[in-house]
Design a protein around this motif. Structure first.
Motif, PDB file in Angstrom:
ATOM      1  N   TRP A  19     -10.511  -8.239   6.332  1.00 18.08           N
ATOM      2  CA  TRP A  19     -10.496  -7.846   4.926  1.00 18.08           C
ATOM      3  C   TRP A  19      -9.222  -7.092   4.585  1.00 18.08           C
ATOM      4  CZ3 TRP A  19     -15.991  -5.427   3.862  1.00 18.08           C
ATOM      5  CH2 TRP A  19     -16.969  -6.403   4.073  1.00 18.08           C
ATOM      6  N   HIS A  20      -8.835  -7.210   3.331  1.00 18.13           N
ATOM      7  CA  HIS A  20      -7.753  -6.421   2.744  1.00 18.13           C
ATOM      8  C   HIS A  20      -8.305  -5.870   1.440  1.00 18.13           C
ATOM      9  CE1 HIS A  20      -5.369  -8.558   5.685  1.00 18.13           C
ATOM     10  NE2 HIS A  20      -4.391  -7.700   5.452  1.00 18.13           N
ATOM     11  N   LEU A  21      -8.512  -4.554   1.397  1.00 13.37           N
ATOM     12  CA  LEU A  21      -9.119  -3.908   0.238  1.00 13.37           C
ATOM     13  C   LEU A  21      -8.203  -2.814  -0.298  1.00 13.37           C
ATOM     14  CD1 LEU A  21     -12.767  -3.359   1.603  1.00 13.37           C
ATOM     15  CD2 LEU A  21     -11.939  -5.269   0.203  1.00 13.37           C
ATOM     16  N   ALA A  22      -8.448  -2.430  -1.533  1.00 12.17           N
ATOM     17  CA  ALA A  22      -7.773  -1.271  -2.115  1.00 12.17           C
ATOM     18  C   ALA A  22      -8.320  -0.017  -1.431  1.00 12.17           C
ATOM     19  CB  ALA A  22      -8.038  -1.220  -3.617  1.00 12.17           C
ATOM     20  N   GLU A  23      -7.538   1.030  -1.403  1.00 11.16           N
ATOM     21  CA  GLU A  23      -7.967   2.276  -0.740  1.00 11.16           C
ATOM     22  C   GLU A  23      -9.282   2.800  -1.316  1.00 11.16           C
ATOM     23  OE1 GLU A  23      -8.512   5.140   1.861  1.00 11.16           O
ATOM     24  OE2 GLU A  23      -6.953   3.627   2.064  1.00 11.16           O
ATOM     25  N   THR A  24      -9.468   2.676  -2.625  1.00 14.05           N
ATOM     26  CA  THR A  24     -10.731   3.144  -3.226  1.00 14.05           C
ATOM     27  C   THR A  24     -11.919   2.349  -2.684  1.00 14.05           C
ATOM     28  OG1 THR A  24     -10.360   1.703  -5.133  1.00 14.05           O
ATOM     29  CG2 THR A  24      -9.690   4.009  -5.351  1.00 14.05           C
ATOM     30  N   ASP A  25     -11.704   1.061  -2.418  1.00 16.54           N
ATOM     31  CA  ASP A  25     -12.781   0.255  -1.839  1.00 16.54           C
ATOM     32  C   ASP A  25     -13.056   0.641  -0.391  1.00 16.54           C
ATOM     33  OD1 ASP A  25     -13.206  -1.101  -4.212  1.00 16.54           O
ATOM     34  OD2 ASP A  25     -11.857  -2.753  -3.678  1.00 16.54           O
ATOM     35  N   TRP A  26     -12.004   0.975   0.361  1.00 14.86           N
ATOM     36  CA  TRP A  26     -12.221   1.450   1.735  1.00 14.86           C
ATOM     37  C   TRP A  26     -13.032   2.747   1.711  1.00 14.86           C
ATOM     38  CZ3 TRP A  26     -12.172  -2.064   5.038  1.00 14.86           C
ATOM     39  CH2 TRP A  26     -11.180  -3.042   5.103  1.00 14.86           C
ATOM     40  N   GLU A  27     -12.760   3.626   0.734  1.00 14.94           N
ATOM     41  CA  GLU A  27     -13.532   4.869   0.611  1.00 14.94           C
ATOM     42  C   GLU A  27     -15.004   4.560   0.326  1.00 14.94           C
ATOM     43  OE1 GLU A  27     -12.858   8.029   1.248  1.00 14.94           O
ATOM     44  OE2 GLU A  27     -10.895   7.370   1.936  1.00 14.94           O
ATOM     45  N   ARG A  28     -15.246   3.634  -0.589  1.00 10.57           N
ATOM     46  CA  ARG A  28     -16.631   3.245  -0.894  1.00 10.57           C
ATOM     47  C   ARG A  28     -17.310   2.621   0.322  1.00 10.57           C
ATOM     48  NH1 ARG A  28     -14.525   0.580  -6.114  1.00 10.57           N
ATOM     49  NH2 ARG A  28     -14.355   2.384  -7.469  1.00 10.57           N
ATOM     50  N   LEU A  29     -16.559   1.813   1.052  1.00 10.05           N
ATOM     51  CA  LEU A  29     -17.132   1.191   2.246  1.00 10.05           C
ATOM     52  C   LEU A  29     -17.481   2.249   3.286  1.00 10.05           C
ATOM     53  CD1 LEU A  29     -17.963  -1.369   3.759  1.00 10.05           C
ATOM     54  CD2 LEU A  29     -15.626  -1.478   4.657  1.00 10.05           C
TER      55      LEU A  29
END
Length: 121
Positions: free
Chosen positions: A22-32
């Motif tokens: 996966w390649h996500l935005a930093e905000t999505d990594w925080e949510r994950l």
């Protein structure tokens, strides 16, 4: 504990296995990270309903890997701490699916008997 709803557990394992791509935005990594924490707690508590609900939240992240458009927030591969959390979860979920971890006999647990032991009993 053995999961009554092993199909959701297997699905969660399948999704977790793909996170390294996966390649996500930093905000999505925080949510994950938050979802992974909730899933870890659900597994530790043996709460199959919470595992089911939380594992469904993983599907959102799996679908957020679409093409990147110009002008969008940069996406990055998974941070090391996320990979470590996923490794721990995969280990825990796999252990639960296989009937749980058996305590070591030296630590007061009961080790399973092998078929060879049963032949000599």
């Amino acid at each position: 504990m053995i999961w009554d709803e092993s199909s959701r557990c297997r699905e969660a394992l399948s999704v977790l296995a793909g996170v390294s791509d996966w390649h996500l935005a930093e905000t999505d990594w925080e949510r994950l990270r938050e979802v992974l924490g909730a899933l870890r707690m659900a597994v530790a508590d043996g709460d199959s309903h919470a595992v089911d609900v939380t594992a469904r939240r993983l599907d959102w992240f799996d679908g957020s890997r679409g093409p990147v458009r110009l002008g969008t927030v940069p996406r990055t591969p998974p941070p090391q701490d996320v990979l470590e959390r996923i490794g721990e979860l995969v280990h825990s979920l796999s252990a639960e699916l296989s009937g749980g971890v058996v305590a070591d006999a030296d630590e007061g647990g009961v080790a399973p008997r092998s078929s060879a032991d049963a032949d000599h009993a």
